[in-house]
Design an enzyme around this catalytic site. Structure first.
Site, mmCIF file in Angstrom:
data_model
loop_
_atom_site.group_PDB
_atom_site.id
_atom_site.type_symbol
_atom_site.label_atom_id
_atom_site.label_comp_id
_atom_site.label_asym_id
_atom_site.label_seq_id
_atom_site.Cartn_x
_atom_site.Cartn_y
_atom_site.Cartn_z
ATOM 1 N N VAL A 21 0.840 -1.209 0.000
ATOM 2 C CA VAL A 21 0.000 0.000 0.000
ATOM 3 C C VAL A 21 0.872 1.256 0.000
ATOM 4 O O VAL A 21 2.058 1.196 0.343
ATOM 5 C CB VAL A 21 -0.942 0.046 1.231
ATOM 6 C CG1 VAL A 21 -1.971 -1.068 1.174
ATOM 7 C CG2 VAL A 21 -0.172 0.010 2.542
ATOM 8 N N GLU A 22 0.257 2.391 -0.369
ATOM 9 C CA GLU A 22 1.023 3.643 -0.293
ATOM 10 C C GLU A 22 0.587 4.537 0.857
ATOM 11 O O GLU A 22 1.303 5.453 1.237
ATOM 12 C CB GLU A 22 0.966 4.386 -1.626
ATOM 13 C CG GLU A 22 -0.426 4.836 -2.040
ATOM 14 C CD GLU A 22 -0.420 5.544 -3.396
ATOM 15 O OE1 GLU A 22 -1.213 6.475 -3.577
ATOM 16 O OE2 GLU A 22 0.394 5.137 -4.260
ATOM 17 N N THR A 23 -0.589 4.236 1.414
ATOM 18 C CA THR A 23 -1.117 5.086 2.490
ATOM 19 C C THR A 23 -1.584 4.237 3.666
ATOM 20 O O THR A 23 -2.205 3.190 3.463
ATOM 21 C CB THR A 23 -2.320 5.907 1.970
ATOM 22 O OG1 THR A 23 -1.881 6.756 0.903
ATOM 23 C CG2 THR A 23 -2.943 6.765 3.061
#
Ligand code: PLP
Ligand code: CA
Length: 302
Positions: A21-23
């Protein structure tokens, strides 16, 4: 989402989750702190995630403070988090009104504490009500009628330790008698953990009073409703599949993540125990669970 899982998995490989994931959206109470006490290992965990380039966002259903007041709380706890990364349900109420272009010449009647007033003010909305409103017993003489402002176009209800009958009647009059008046709830948490000695009636109790008298259902802007998730996804331009929602509560945090189509991680550092998670009566199953977020620092693939 419709997918049903047989069970939640214990988190074994944090790196894999982090890379996927990026967040990260973190719930606050039960994940970052408990009341006024920082949970073990949180600063190091947030630093590690930032150094790996992750966007961090903090979402709380507690509407009593504004994001600025939460900024101070994070600072006091020694955490490097800016106001702009904090999305409290108080802020969500103001953001929602902005998103629908709620007219600036109309007013908002607030049942709730200071956080909501501060956010409405910052967003440029006119409001009345708030913690100090009412408070005296209403003496009923024949023909007595409570006046209310016909210009109120929205009633916002959140957690309020100054809650009283005057506020119920005032909010009820606005919702029932002002044409098109909105009924907005910051959150509907049934109970909350104001102290660790017992469970306390949560924001859902104040919202329930107005729902009971108006026979209307509120529009909820806090978790688990999708409003904040959509808001965050569009504000930061993130895909929901690139988000991991981390929380300690099944019916707000984990449901919020699932409603948004995000990955979900339950931490057992707050109100949910492993036996509650695994109870046959629970149908909300996160992708993973672990004891606390600092497990991210030690759970490596074997
Ligand atoms: N509402 C109130 C009044 C609270 O005191 C709390 C937790 O302290 C919450 C809601 C839940 O907050 P969170 O979403 O950060 O767990
Ligand atoms: Ca929580």
């Amino acid at each position: 989402r419709m997918e049903t899982r047989a069970s939640a998995l214990p988190l074994k490989n944090a790196d894999e989750l982090i890379d996927s994931v990026e967040t990260f959206i973190f719930d606050c109470d039960g994940v970052i702190w408990k009341g006024d006490k920082l949970i073990d290992g949180v600063p190091q965990t947030l630093d590690m995630l930032r150094s790996r380039g992750k966007r961090l966002v903090f979402v709380t259903n507690n509407s009593t403070k504004s994001r600025k007041q939460y900024g101070k709380k994070f600072e006091t706890l020694g955490l490097n988090v800016s106001e702009e990364e904090i999305f409290a349900s108080s802020f969500a109420a103001a953001a929602y009104l902005k998103s629908i272009n709620f007219p600036k010449e109309k007013k908002v009647y607030v049942i709730g504490e200071d956080g909501i007033l501060k956010e409405l003010e910052l967003a440029g909305f006119q409001y009345l009500g708030g913690p100090e409103d009412g408070g005296k017993k209403i003496e009923l003489k024949p023909g007595f009628l409570m006046e209310h402002d016909k210009n109120v176009g929205a009633v916002v209800v959140g957690f309020d330790r100054y809650f009283n009958y005057y506020k119920v009647q005032y909010g009820t009059l606005c919702v029932r008698e002002n044409p098109g008046c909105l009924f907005i709830a910051t959150n509907r948490d049934a109970v909350t953990h104001l102290t660790d000695a017992q469970e306390w009636a949560g924001g859902g109790s104040m919202v329930g009073a107005i729902a009971g008298s108006t026979q209307r259902e509120p529009l909820v802007v806090g978790k688990p409703s999708t409003f904040m998730m959509d808001y965050l996804a569009s504000k930061f331009g993130i895909l929901k599949s690139q988000i991991c929602m981390v929380g300690d509560r099944l019916d707000t945090d984990i449901l919020f993540g699932q409603n948004g189509g995000c990955k979900t991680l339950l931490v057992l550092s707050g109100v949910t125990s492993l036996s509650m998670l695994q109870s046959p009566s629970n149908s909300i199953l996160p992708d993973f669970y672990t004891n606390k977020i600092s497990d991210f620092l030690s759970l490596k693939a074997t």
